[in-house]
Write an enzyme that holds these catalytic residues in place. Structure first.
Site, PDB file in Angstrom:
ATOM      1  N   ASN A 182       8.832  26.945  -2.990  1.00 57.11           N
ATOM      2  CA  ASN A 182       9.009  28.224  -2.301  1.00 57.11           C
ATOM      3  C   ASN A 182       9.949  29.174  -3.043  1.00 57.11           C
ATOM      4  O   ASN A 182       9.967  30.363  -2.769  1.00 57.11           O
ATOM      5  CB  ASN A 182       9.435  28.009  -0.843  1.00 57.11           C
ATOM      6  N   ASP A 220       9.153  23.047   7.877  1.00 60.69           N
ATOM      7  CA  ASP A 220       8.282  22.364   6.903  1.00 60.69           C
ATOM      8  C   ASP A 220       8.481  20.852   6.905  1.00 60.69           C
ATOM      9  O   ASP A 220       7.641  20.114   6.407  1.00 60.69           O
ATOM     10  CB  ASP A 220       8.558  22.885   5.486  1.00 60.69           C
ATOM     11  N   ARG A 253      -0.611  21.608  -3.316  1.00 58.48           N
ATOM     12  CA  ARG A 253       0.126  22.879  -3.349  1.00 58.48           C
ATOM     13  C   ARG A 253       1.633  22.649  -3.355  1.00 58.48           C
ATOM     14  O   ARG A 253       2.383  23.540  -3.744  1.00 58.48           O
ATOM     15  CB  ARG A 253      -0.212  23.709  -2.108  1.00 58.48           C
TER      16      ARG A 253
HETATM   17  N1  EPU Z   1       7.410  36.483  11.089  1.00 55.23           N
HETATM   18  C1  EPU Z   1       7.088  37.628  11.762  1.00 55.23           C
HETATM   19  N2  EPU Z   1       6.872  38.776  11.031  1.00 55.23           N
HETATM   20  C2  EPU Z   1       6.984  38.802   9.688  1.00 55.23           C
HETATM   21  C3  EPU Z   1       7.317  37.626   9.003  1.00 55.23           C
HETATM   22  C4  EPU Z   1       7.534  36.469   9.738  1.00 55.23           C
HETATM   23  O1  EPU Z   1       6.964  37.646  12.979  1.00 55.23           O
HETATM   24  O2  EPU Z   1       6.796  39.880   9.095  1.00 55.23           O
HETATM   25  C5  EPU Z   1       7.670  35.241  11.853  1.00 55.23           C
HETATM   26  C6  EPU Z   1       6.684  34.123  11.517  1.00 55.23           C
HETATM   27  O3  EPU Z   1       5.522  34.201  12.298  1.00 55.23           O
HETATM   28  C7  EPU Z   1       7.513  32.879  11.807  1.00 55.23           C
HETATM   29  C8  EPU Z   1       8.931  33.302  11.416  1.00 55.23           C
HETATM   30  O4  EPU Z   1       8.928  34.729  11.423  1.00 55.23           O
HETATM   31  O5  EPU Z   1       7.482  32.601  13.169  1.00 55.23           O
HETATM   32  C9  EPU Z   1       9.404  32.815  10.072  1.00 55.23           C
HETATM   33  O6  EPU Z   1       8.467  33.180   9.060  1.00 55.23           O
HETATM   34  P1  EPU Z   1       8.904  33.466   7.566  1.00 55.23           P
HETATM   35  O7  EPU Z   1       8.540  34.854   7.208  1.00 55.23           O
HETATM   36  O8  EPU Z   1      10.306  33.030   7.365  1.00 55.23           O
HETATM   37  O9  EPU Z   1       7.933  32.513   6.773  1.00 55.23           O
HETATM   38  P2  EPU Z   1       7.272  32.788   5.389  1.00 55.23           P
HETATM   39  O10 EPU Z   1       8.207  33.537   4.505  1.00 55.23           O
HETATM   40  O11 EPU Z   1       5.905  33.298   5.542  1.00 55.23           O
HETATM   41  C10 EPU Z   1       8.288  30.659   4.266  1.00 55.23           C
HETATM   42  C11 EPU Z   1       7.754  29.452   3.557  1.00 55.23           C
HETATM   43  C12 EPU Z   1       7.073  28.530   4.543  1.00 55.23           C
HETATM   44  C13 EPU Z   1       8.065  28.146   5.639  1.00 55.23           C
HETATM   45  C14 EPU Z   1       8.646  29.398   6.291  1.00 55.23           C
HETATM   46  C15 EPU Z   1       9.729  29.097   7.314  1.00 55.23           C
HETATM   47  C16 EPU Z   1       7.211  30.389   1.395  1.00 55.23           C
HETATM   48  C17 EPU Z   1       6.162  30.787   0.418  1.00 55.23           C
HETATM   49  N3  EPU Z   1       6.788  29.893   2.557  1.00 55.23           N
HETATM   50  O12 EPU Z   1       7.159  31.296   4.836  1.00 55.23           O
HETATM   51  O13 EPU Z   1       6.722  27.383   3.800  1.00 55.23           O
HETATM   52  O14 EPU Z   1       7.407  27.371   6.602  1.00 55.23           O
HETATM   53  O15 EPU Z   1       9.219  30.256   5.281  1.00 55.23           O
HETATM   54  O16 EPU Z   1      10.791  28.452   6.692  1.00 55.23           O
HETATM   55  O17 EPU Z   1       8.388  30.478   1.114  1.00 55.23           O
HETATM   56  C18 EPU Z   1       5.441  25.484   3.294  1.00 55.23           C
HETATM   57  O18 EPU Z   1       6.193  25.332   2.312  1.00 55.23           O
HETATM   58  O19 EPU Z   1       4.616  24.614   3.681  1.00 55.23           O
HETATM   59  C19 EPU Z   1       5.534  26.724   4.046  1.00 55.23           C
HETATM   60  C20 EPU Z   1       4.593  27.095   4.893  1.00 55.23           C
END
Ligand code: EPU
Length: 418
Positions: free
Chosen positions: A23, A304, A396
């Site tokens: 990530n 995760d 992945r």
């Molecule tokens: N959310 C919103 N609006 C947004 C963005 C997020 O409502 O614009 C909500 C999401 O629906 C969720 C929460 O905020 O409920 C947290 O989401 P976040 O944006 O932090 O997640 P992400 O950046 O899309 C990253 C990791 C994920 C991990 C999450 C939470 C990466 C590429 N992905 O996702 O990793 O689950 O943070 O820690 O960094 C994985 O590695 O398997 C994976 C899915």
């Protein structure tokens, strides 16, 4: 397509070396677009998502070369190009191209990201950030088009402490005029890693790792060399697998501080955990007692890690309740674990897990961490062969998985899917 075959029942023993964080990698690669000279990233994991991202950078005119686990990105030939379709659809983290290209070129057109869609994952907070910086954002038939004559620093309060939105705003704001403040920023270690790279490239970012991040925009950014932090989710998965198989494992090349939530939870279950400077030793025990787990944003127990943890909790005496406060329905591993004999029911955002012995079955990984959960479960099964399909999801996030597990004494192999 391949499937993973697991003849379980072998305690995992030995040392596993953890690779660089996925990530982080998928944010650092697009961040390199902001530099005008070569960026070298060390300790890159050999994952399918990283390979796809490297191909995306090449499509944009960047030159990419691998040398073992290092990659050099030469951004000198980069040009602005709309990316509505193609490889960007394969990765959720392709959304980081939005912030990076907006910062570099003042525009970006990126197809809405794909990846692990275990539930709807909005990007409204990313968009809110770009708009605050003065960009116009439109959704054109599934592509996000972002344009700004001039990016201007601004104050952005995130409604949710989103990892992706925090990083995306840091990327764009690094090249905006003036100061940006992100309030209620996410605090995950990967955010600090991205800020460290950006600062080494000439950005001026303070406060990464706290909930207030300040960014002074700069006019130009240059190349640098950066080593990626270890993957705390991969490490946690091996820790959990060691505990579930009652093994004795040294999980090496980790930052123990990043793993405190999982360490504490394993100790509560009854696992013996020994922290060293850059390694953690897990000594499994014959019996475990049920615990409750709450998946939260960092430094809480990571969402995760909750899927592999579910598999471990099937091995504890009593009833455990695991609640995910980050995603409301990230439980695609549960029906598959039930096929393996687990006694789990999902109620709202909680899984209620009653300890039971698992048996071999044919199961399917529906996303990356669900896949990790099934591998952990398969490793505990004493009779028969567990077949896990959907290996492309597991690839992945876990490089050298079969090699590592075999080195630890597991009887695991890949087979072509019939
Ligand atoms: N959310 C919103 N609006 C947004 C963005 C997020 O409502 O614009 C909500 C999401 O629906 C969720 C929460 O905020 O409920 C947290 O989401 P976040 O944006 O932090 O997640 P992400 O950046 O899309 C990253 C990791 C994920 C991990 C999450 C939470 C990466 C590429 N992905 O996702 O990793 O689950 O943070 O820690 O960094 C994985 O590695 O398997 C994976 C899915």
């Amino acid at each position: 397509m391949e499937k993973l075959m697991i003849r379980g029942g072998h305690p995992l023993r030995g040392t596993v070396t953890i690779s660089g964080a996925k990530n982080s990698a998928v944010a650092l690669l697009p961040a390199a677009l902001l530099a005008e000279t070569e960026v070298r990233l060390d300790n890159l994991p050999r994952l399918s998502d990283v390979a796809v991202y490297a191909e995306i950078l090449e499509e944009l005119g960047g030159r990419v070369s691998w040398n073992q686990d290092s990659m050099v990105i030469d951004p000198s030939g980069l040009r602005s190009k709309a990316m509505p379709n193609g490889k960007v659809k394969l990765l959720r983290a392709s959304y980081y191209l939005m912030g990076a290209m907006l910062g570099r070129f003042g525009e970006a057109t990126i197809g809405l990201p794909g990846g692990c869609n275990f539930e709807p994952r909005p990007i409204d907070q990313h968009i809110k950030g770009f708009e605050a910086l003065g960009a116009t954002v439109t959704n054109d038939h599934g592509s996000i088009r972002i344009f700004a004559k001039e990016l201007r620093g601004a104050k952005v309060y995130l409604d949710v402490a989103s990892v992706g939105a925090t990083i995306n705003i840091m990327l764009a704001a690094s090249r905006a005029k003036g100061s940006t403040i992100i309030e209620n920023a996410a605090k995950e270690p990967e955010i600090i890693d991205v800020a460290t790279l950006l600062n080494a490239m000439g950005a001026r970012i303070k406060g990464a790792g706290t909930d207030t991040i300040r960014i002074e925009g700069v006019d130009a950014m240059h190349g640098c060399r950066h080593s990626i932090i270890p993957d705390r989710i991969q490490a946690a998965t091996y820790m959990i697998a060691a505990a579930a198989t009652r093994g004795d494992m040294l999980v090496d090349n980790v930052i123990p501080k990043h793993l405190e939530a999982v360490t504490a939870k394993l100790q509560e279950l009854g696992v013996h955990v020994y922290e060293m400077d850059e390694a953690i030793r897990i000594v499994g025990q014959p019996t475990y007692e049920a615990v409750d787990v709450k998946a939260l944003i960092y430094p809480g127990f990571a969402t995760d890690m909750q899927s592999p943890m579910t598999s471990l909790l099937t091995q504890a005496n009593g009833v455990s309740i695991l609640t995910d406060y980050v995603y409301s329905n990230r439980f695609k591993h549960v029906p598959e674990l039930v096929r393996m004999g687990a006694n789990i029911r999902v109620e709202g955002r909680s899984a209620i897990i009653e300890g039971s012995k698992l048996n071999a079955a044919k199961v399917k990984a529906a996303d990356l961490r669900a896949g990790a959960a099934l591998v952990v479960a398969g490793l505990t099964v004493e009779d028969g062969i567990t077949e896990v399909s959907g290996v492309e999801y597991i690839d992945r996030g876990y490089d050298y998985l079969v090699d590592n597990l075999r080195m630890l004494g597991a009887d695991v192999w890949r087979e072509a899917k019939s």
